[in-house]
Write an enzyme that holds these catalytic residues in place. Structure first.
Site, PDB file in Angstrom:
ATOM      1  N   ARG A 104       3.856  -3.389   7.710  1.00  0.00           N
ATOM      2  CA  ARG A 104       2.564  -3.986   7.329  1.00  0.00           C
ATOM      3  C   ARG A 104       2.732  -5.469   6.745  1.00  0.00           C
ATOM      4  O   ARG A 104       3.576  -5.532   5.777  1.00  0.00           O
ATOM      5  CB  ARG A 104       2.015  -3.019   6.150  1.00  0.00           C
ATOM      6  CG  ARG A 104       0.577  -4.037   5.335  1.00  0.00           C
ATOM      7  CD  ARG A 104      -0.117  -2.836   4.791  1.00  0.00           C
ATOM      8  NE  ARG A 104      -0.992  -2.049   5.396  1.00  0.00           N
ATOM      9  CZ  ARG A 104      -2.090  -1.475   4.868  1.00  0.00           C
ATOM     10  NH1 ARG A 104      -2.403  -1.591   3.807  1.00  0.00           N
ATOM     11  NH2 ARG A 104      -2.805  -0.657   5.628  1.00  0.00           N
ATOM     12  N   HIS A 131      -5.059  -3.554  13.163  1.00  0.00           N
ATOM     13  CA  HIS A 131      -4.954  -2.372  12.697  1.00  0.00           C
ATOM     14  C   HIS A 131      -4.897  -0.757  13.441  1.00  0.00           C
ATOM     15  O   HIS A 131      -5.727  -0.106  13.249  1.00  0.00           O
ATOM     16  CB  HIS A 131      -5.667  -2.357  11.357  1.00  0.00           C
ATOM     17  CG  HIS A 131      -5.377  -1.119  10.171  1.00  0.00           C
ATOM     18  ND1 HIS A 131      -3.976  -0.579  10.291  1.00  0.00           N
ATOM     19  CD2 HIS A 131      -5.974  -0.581   9.227  1.00  0.00           C
ATOM     20  CE1 HIS A 131      -4.134   0.198   9.206  1.00  0.00           C
ATOM     21  NE2 HIS A 131      -5.012   0.318   8.640  1.00  0.00           N
ATOM     22  N   GLN A 134      -5.352   2.876  12.373  1.00  0.00           N
ATOM     23  CA  GLN A 134      -6.540   3.151  11.738  1.00  0.00           C
ATOM     24  C   GLN A 134      -7.364   3.833  12.763  1.00  0.00           C
ATOM     25  O   GLN A 134      -8.301   4.629  12.669  1.00  0.00           O
ATOM     26  CB  GLN A 134      -7.165   2.015  11.005  1.00  0.00           C
ATOM     27  CG  GLN A 134      -8.516   2.376  10.330  1.00  0.00           C
ATOM     28  CD  GLN A 134      -8.325   3.394   9.225  1.00  0.00           C
ATOM     29  OE1 GLN A 134      -7.661   3.132   8.290  1.00  0.00           O
ATOM     30  NE2 GLN A 134      -9.040   4.424   9.351  1.00  0.00           N
ATOM     31  N   ASP A 219     -16.208  -3.008   7.185  1.00  0.00           N
ATOM     32  CA  ASP A 219     -14.954  -3.218   6.375  1.00  0.00           C
ATOM     33  C   ASP A 219     -15.168  -4.071   5.418  1.00  0.00           C
ATOM     34  O   ASP A 219     -16.397  -4.965   5.286  1.00  0.00           O
ATOM     35  CB  ASP A 219     -13.965  -3.665   7.448  1.00  0.00           C
ATOM     36  CG  ASP A 219     -12.317  -3.849   6.857  1.00  0.00           C
ATOM     37  OD1 ASP A 219     -12.261  -3.203   5.640  1.00  0.00           O
ATOM     38  OD2 ASP A 219     -11.636  -4.426   7.370  1.00  0.00           O
ATOM     39  N   CYS A 259     -12.702   1.930   6.888  1.00  0.00           N
ATOM     40  CA  CYS A 259     -11.368   2.331   6.897  1.00  0.00           C
ATOM     41  C   CYS A 259     -10.647   2.525   5.388  1.00  0.00           C
ATOM     42  O   CYS A 259      -9.824   3.164   5.371  1.00  0.00           O
ATOM     43  CB  CYS A 259     -10.235   1.126   7.685  1.00  0.00           C
ATOM     44  SG  CYS A 259     -10.540  -0.467   6.719  1.00  0.00           S
ATOM     45  N   ARG A 287      -5.532  10.036   9.201  1.00  0.00           N
ATOM     46  CA  ARG A 287      -4.588   9.105   9.373  1.00  0.00           C
ATOM     47  C   ARG A 287      -3.031   9.803   9.404  1.00  0.00           C
ATOM     48  O   ARG A 287      -2.045   9.624  10.203  1.00  0.00           O
ATOM     49  CB  ARG A 287      -4.437   8.055   8.245  1.00  0.00           C
ATOM     50  CG  ARG A 287      -5.488   7.175   8.033  1.00  0.00           C
ATOM     51  CD  ARG A 287      -5.600   6.161   8.981  1.00  0.00           C
ATOM     52  NE  ARG A 287      -4.352   5.423   9.125  1.00  0.00           N
ATOM     53  CZ  ARG A 287      -4.160   4.347   8.247  1.00  0.00           C
ATOM     54  NH1 ARG A 287      -4.968   3.884   7.441  1.00  0.00           N
ATOM     55  NH2 ARG A 287      -2.932   3.549   8.245  1.00  0.00           N
TER      56      ARG A 287
HETATM   57  N1  NVA Z   1      -9.211  -5.515   6.463  1.00  0.00           N
HETATM   58  C1  NVA Z   1      -8.755  -4.923   5.459  1.00  0.00           C
HETATM   59  C2  NVA Z   1      -8.312  -3.520   5.768  1.00  0.00           C
HETATM   60  C3  NVA Z   1      -7.635  -2.837   4.825  1.00  0.00           C
HETATM   61  C4  NVA Z   1      -7.007  -1.333   5.211  1.00  0.00           C
HETATM   62  C5  NVA Z   1      -7.668  -5.780   5.039  1.00  0.00           C
HETATM   63  O1  NVA Z   1      -6.801  -6.358   5.823  1.00  0.00           O
HETATM   64  O2  NVA Z   1      -7.309  -5.996   3.928  1.00  0.00           O
HETATM   65  N1   CP Z   2      -7.050   2.150   5.683  1.00  0.00           N
HETATM   66  C1   CP Z   2      -6.021   1.799   5.223  1.00  0.00           C
HETATM   67  O1   CP Z   2      -4.989   1.391   5.816  1.00  0.00           O
HETATM   68  O2   CP Z   2      -5.917   2.035   3.724  1.00  0.00           O
HETATM   69  P1   CP Z   2      -4.593   1.467   2.773  1.00  0.00           P
HETATM   70  O3   CP Z   2      -4.692   0.026   2.626  1.00  0.00           O
HETATM   71  O4   CP Z   2      -4.909   2.211   1.512  1.00  0.00           O
HETATM   72  O5   CP Z   2      -3.419   1.710   3.617  1.00  0.00           O
END
Ligand code: NVA
Ligand code: CP
Length: 304
Positions: A104, A131, A134, A219, A259, A287
């Protein structure tokens, strides 16, 4: 098996994705019966997190544990990543020690660079661009509730960022129409949209996106790394909230997905996310099962 990565949904064919969801449903049933399924016995996953996570970390770690393997959590704070060791070197080193790496991070390019120098599968666990993990869970959740998503209409309302881009790729692979309503300042990447051709429609008014939609998705308005823009974004996105009025425009049996984490009263109202059309808890739970199937596919090859 040739080395495969999962840097975006497009790394798997439509048939492979369908098979993976079928396998995920089977693994979910085994897990719910507490039936042993040590399909990744003695295999090790390294998990590199340069951003926070609850769901992604716990689902990958649990998936490895339940499948008889092990997961190692790595953050920049206490590894050499945070002290500038080149990605290429880390990729080579981890390739000699573990069976798969999950990352990540911010830039998709960094993930790609890591994958180029790895000799083990690399998984995108969220970048600023995509992502894809997801989407495996989202597609599994839709199928469980409503059957095939092929030919359906999905509304994306909000930021044209990583989740939106992954929905565009899902529209291509799962053959549905995605209607996107995003503010002019936060449109998705035109190259990603162009590549999706007829699968994507961009609309100005969020109400046009949700009208008669089978699935409504949103989101957060400020993603990880954009915290400083939060107050400005609250103004920009004010008209993009998913509330009861919006859900009334959608198809009568439309589902709502997010998500998570969510901000009630911002991108979605509490009565929608906690209401009868919302499937966010199944979505989060899936997930675990979809990523277990993904890990098996990448590490062991496609199951029979
Ligand atoms: N768009 C959000 C998704 C979190 C799972 C982010 O990147 O923070
Ligand atoms: N939806 C998702 O990826 O959640 P986290 O940021 O908690 O991993």
């Amino acid at each position: 098996m040739a080395l495969r990565h999962f840097l975006s949904l497009l790394d798997l064919s439509a048939d492979e994705l369908q098979a993976l969801l079928k396998r995920a449903a089977k693994l979910k049933a085994l897990q719910q019966q507490r039936s042993s399924h040590e399909i990744l016995k003695n295999r090790v996953l390294a998990m590199i997190f340069e951003k926070s996570s609850t769901r992604t970390r716990v689902s990958f770690e649990s998936a490895m544990a339940q499948a008889g393997g092990h997961a190692i959590f790595m953050s920049p704070r206490d590894t050499q990543f945070g002290r500038g060791e080149p990605l290429e070197d880390s990729a080579r080193v981890l390739s000699g020690m573990v069976d798969c790496v999950m990352i990540r991070t911010f830039k998709q390019k960094d993930l790609e660079r890591f994958a180029e120098h790895a000799t083990i599968p690399v998984i995108n666990a969220l970048t600023d661009e995509y992502h894809p993990c997801q989407l495996l869970a989202d597609m599994l959740t839709y199928q469980e509730r409503r059957g095939s998503i092929q030919g359906k209409t999905v509304a994306w309302v909000g930021d044209g960022f990583n989740m939106c881009h992954s929905y565009v790729n899902a529209a291509r692979r799962f053959d549905f129409t995605l209607r996107i309503a995003a503010p002019a300042s936060n449109q998705p990447d035109p190259a990603i949209i162009e590549a999706a051709g007829k699968h994507v429609e961009i609309v100005k008014d969020p109400r046009d996106a949700v009208t008669d939609a089978d699935l409504v998705v949103t989101d957060v308005w400020a993603s990880m790394g954009q915290e400083e823009e939060t107050s400005q974004r609250m103004e920009i996105f004010a008209a993009y909230q998913i509330n009861q009025e919006m859900m009334k425009l959608a198809s009568e049996d439309a589902l709502f997905m997010h998500c998570l984490p969510a901000h009630r009263g911002e991108e979605v109202t509490a009565d929608v996310i906690d209401g009868p059309q919302s499937v966010v808890w199944d979505e989060a739970g899936n997930r675990l099962h979809s990523q277990k199937a993904l890990l098996e596919f990448l590490i062991m090859g496609a199951p029979a």
